[in-house]
Design a protein around this motif. Structure first.
Motif, mmCIF file in Angstrom:
data_model
loop_
_atom_site.group_PDB
_atom_site.id
_atom_site.type_symbol
_atom_site.label_atom_id
_atom_site.label_comp_id
_atom_site.label_asym_id
_atom_site.label_seq_id
_atom_site.Cartn_x
_atom_site.Cartn_y
_atom_site.Cartn_z
ATOM 1 N N ASP A 28 -26.663 56.255 -56.712
ATOM 2 C CA ASP A 28 -26.328 56.438 -58.117
ATOM 3 C C ASP A 28 -25.601 55.205 -58.642
ATOM 4 O OD1 ASP A 28 -26.041 57.752 -60.558
ATOM 5 O OD2 ASP A 28 -24.089 58.551 -60.000
ATOM 6 N N VAL A 29 -26.178 54.562 -59.646
ATOM 7 C CA VAL A 29 -25.574 53.378 -60.249
ATOM 8 C C VAL A 29 -25.134 53.740 -61.655
ATOM 9 C CG1 VAL A 29 -25.961 50.986 -60.938
ATOM 10 C CG2 VAL A 29 -27.041 51.875 -58.885
ATOM 11 N N ASP A 51 -37.673 47.044 -68.835
ATOM 12 C CA ASP A 51 -37.455 46.689 -67.439
ATOM 13 C C ASP A 51 -38.589 45.776 -66.994
ATOM 14 O OD1 ASP A 51 -36.908 46.509 -64.734
ATOM 15 O OD2 ASP A 51 -36.519 48.654 -64.490
ATOM 16 N N ALA A 52 -38.297 44.501 -66.768
ATOM 17 C CA ALA A 52 -39.308 43.522 -66.371
ATOM 18 C C ALA A 52 -39.107 43.071 -64.920
ATOM 19 C CB ALA A 52 -39.266 42.328 -67.310
ATOM 20 N N ARG A 53 -38.397 43.860 -64.136
ATOM 21 C CA ARG A 53 -38.158 43.473 -62.740
ATOM 22 C C ARG A 53 -39.458 43.545 -61.940
ATOM 23 N NH1 ARG A 53 -34.153 47.503 -60.492
ATOM 24 N NH2 ARG A 53 -35.293 48.876 -61.888
ATOM 25 N N ALA A 54 -39.571 42.682 -60.948
ATOM 26 C CA ALA A 54 -40.756 42.674 -60.088
ATOM 27 C C ALA A 54 -40.772 43.897 -59.168
ATOM 28 C CB ALA A 54 -40.791 41.396 -59.252
ATOM 29 N N ASN A 55 -39.589 44.401 -58.796
ATOM 30 C CA ASN A 55 -39.471 45.569 -57.908
ATOM 31 C C ASN A 55 -38.505 46.563 -58.528
ATOM 32 O OD1 ASN A 55 -40.983 44.337 -55.667
ATOM 33 N ND2 ASN A 55 -39.233 42.967 -55.552
ATOM 34 N N ASP A 56 -38.689 47.833 -58.190
ATOM 35 C CA ASP A 56 -37.785 48.833 -58.769
ATOM 36 C C ASP A 56 -36.627 49.201 -57.842
ATOM 37 O OD1 ASP A 56 -39.251 50.224 -56.928
ATOM 38 O OD2 ASP A 56 -39.742 51.898 -58.247
ATOM 39 N N PHE A 57 -36.551 48.614 -56.651
ATOM 40 C CA PHE A 57 -35.408 48.892 -55.781
ATOM 41 C C PHE A 57 -34.254 47.966 -56.135
ATOM 42 C CE2 PHE A 57 -38.403 46.176 -53.457
ATOM 43 C CZ PHE A 57 -37.618 45.080 -53.134
ATOM 44 N N ILE A 58 -33.025 48.395 -55.790
ATOM 45 C CA ILE A 58 -31.844 47.611 -56.137
ATOM 46 C C ILE A 58 -31.078 47.118 -54.909
ATOM 47 C CG2 ILE A 58 -31.550 48.681 -58.404
ATOM 48 C CD1 ILE A 58 -29.367 50.465 -57.139
ATOM 49 N N ILE A 59 -31.376 47.680 -53.738
ATOM 50 C CA ILE A 59 -30.737 47.251 -52.488
ATOM 51 C C ILE A 59 -31.827 46.991 -51.470
ATOM 52 C CG2 ILE A 59 -29.180 47.921 -50.605
ATOM 53 C CD1 ILE A 59 -27.723 49.742 -52.614
ATOM 54 N N ASP A 162 -22.086 53.011 -49.938
ATOM 55 C CA ASP A 162 -21.139 53.286 -51.023
ATOM 56 C C ASP A 162 -20.426 52.008 -51.447
ATOM 57 O OD1 ASP A 162 -21.734 55.921 -51.335
ATOM 58 O OD2 ASP A 162 -20.061 56.675 -50.146
ATOM 59 N N LYS A 163 -20.074 51.162 -50.473
ATOM 60 C CA LYS A 163 -19.410 49.900 -50.795
ATOM 61 C C LYS A 163 -20.370 48.946 -51.497
ATOM 62 C CE LYS A 163 -15.970 50.088 -47.138
ATOM 63 N NZ LYS A 163 -15.456 49.477 -45.916
ATOM 64 N N VAL A 164 -21.626 48.943 -51.066
ATOM 65 C CA VAL A 164 -22.646 48.100 -51.698
ATOM 66 C C VAL A 164 -22.870 48.560 -53.139
ATOM 67 C CG1 VAL A 164 -25.048 47.310 -51.595
ATOM 68 C CG2 VAL A 164 -23.744 47.627 -49.475
ATOM 69 N N LYS A 165 -22.946 49.874 -53.324
ATOM 70 C CA LYS A 165 -23.143 50.442 -54.669
ATOM 71 C C LYS A 165 -21.958 50.101 -55.571
ATOM 72 C CE LYS A 165 -22.034 54.643 -55.484
ATOM 73 N NZ LYS A 165 -21.876 56.083 -55.535
ATOM 74 N N GLU A 166 -20.740 50.205 -55.061
ATOM 75 C CA GLU A 166 -19.548 49.864 -55.852
ATOM 76 C C GLU A 166 -19.557 48.392 -56.253
ATOM 77 O OE1 GLU A 166 -16.070 51.045 -53.655
ATOM 78 O OE2 GLU A 166 -16.749 53.115 -53.525
ATOM 79 N N ALA A 167 -19.946 47.518 -55.327
ATOM 80 C CA ALA A 167 -20.016 46.087 -55.630
ATOM 81 C C ALA A 167 -21.065 45.821 -56.704
ATOM 82 C CB ALA A 167 -20.338 45.295 -54.357
ATOM 83 N N LEU A 168 -22.199 46.507 -56.633
ATOM 84 C CA LEU A 168 -23.268 46.344 -57.621
ATOM 85 C C LEU A 168 -22.821 46.873 -58.983
ATOM 86 C CD1 LEU A 168 -26.129 45.249 -57.793
ATOM 87 C CD2 LEU A 168 -26.969 47.494 -57.126
ATOM 88 N N ASN A 169 -22.180 48.038 -58.991
ATOM 89 C CA ASN A 169 -21.645 48.595 -60.243
ATOM 90 C C ASN A 169 -20.653 47.639 -60.898
ATOM 91 O OD1 ASN A 169 -22.858 51.066 -60.846
ATOM 92 N ND2 ASN A 169 -21.592 52.155 -59.381
ATOM 93 N N LYS A 170 -19.793 47.031 -60.088
ATOM 94 C CA LYS A 170 -18.792 46.101 -60.607
ATOM 95 C C LYS A 170 -19.469 44.915 -61.287
ATOM 96 C CE LYS A 170 -15.166 42.960 -59.069
ATOM 97 N NZ LYS A 170 -14.510 42.383 -57.897
ATOM 98 N N GLN A 171 -20.458 44.310 -60.627
ATOM 99 C CA GLN A 171 -21.133 43.135 -61.188
ATOM 100 C C GLN A 171 -21.943 43.498 -62.432
ATOM 101 O OE1 GLN A 171 -20.536 39.973 -60.354
ATOM 102 N NE2 GLN A 171 -19.042 40.796 -58.904
ATOM 103 N N LEU A 172 -22.607 44.653 -62.418
ATOM 104 C CA LEU A 172 -23.365 45.086 -63.604
ATOM 105 C C LEU A 172 -22.417 45.329 -64.778
ATOM 106 C CD1 LEU A 172 -25.984 47.480 -61.962
ATOM 107 C CD2 LEU A 172 -26.494 45.355 -63.205
#
Length: 192
Positions: A28-29, A51-59, A162-172
């Motif tokens: 969940d982002v 959404d123009a991303r080449a892939n739909d995954f985030i990690i 969870d830590k990866v998701k938190e880091a991604l949320n922070k940058q977004l």
């Protein structure tokens, strides 16, 4: 003998599927923006996103001699970012209305956190790229926003997503705040 081969095949299949299913298929982002008010004086803005991303995954989890494991967003990332931008613009004093003369389009171009396994830790390398296109009265302005970050998290076996998701949320969230703090965007929406 055949039953032994059959049993070995079942155990091997279960073992392989257990490794693959260790990670969730989605996380969940939910980016947010912390901004102050008083930027706009009731200007109306029509907000859309694509959404123009080449892939739909985030990690993407990368481990030596193994195929990468990819994890998507459990909610629609485009909508989450659009809502964070809309909330920030509203807090700054703009009205979000579909038929407004000033149109803002948010385009997702790259949102990826690569998790790379080291000896006793994992490096999380994030690459984020979003674009804003603003239009009004035949005028157009396009701005690119990028963020990259690298963090190291301890862990020998599996990274804690969870830590990866938190880091991604922070940058977004920081990227959305960059857009909202951009003087060029503020001047365009204000009509200056």
């Amino acid at each position: 003998m055949k039953s032994m081969k059959w049993l070995t095949a079942i155990i091997l299949t279960l073992g392989l599927s257990a490794c693959a299913s260790y990670y969730p298929i989605a996380v969940d982002v939910s980016p947010s923006a912390q901004v102050g008010g008083g930027v706009y004086r009731g200007q109306s803005v029509a907000l859309s996103s694509s959404d123009a991303r080449a892939n739909d995954f985030i990690i993407q989890i990368e481990q030596q001699n193994k195929s990468p494991v990819v994890v998507g967003a459990s909610n629609n990332l485009r909508i989450q970012l659009e809502q964070a931008l809309a909330q920030g613009l509203s807090t700054q004093g703009a009205f979000i209305e579909q038929g407004a003369g000033t149109r803002v389009n948010l385009q997702l171009q790259e949102v990826l956190a690569r998790v790379i396994r080291g000896h006793i830790s994992y490096d999380v390398v994030q690459q984020l790229r979003l674009q804003l296109t603003l239009e009004r009265n035949g005028r157009t302005m396009t701005k690119q926003y990028r963020r990259s970050a690298q963090e190291e998290f301890p862990g020998r076996l599996h990274p804690e997503l969870d830590k990866v998701k938190e880091a991604l949320n922070k940058q977004l969230s920081l990227l959305v705040q960059d857009m909202l703090a951009d003087r060029d965007v503020q001047n365009f929406i204000s009509g200056n």
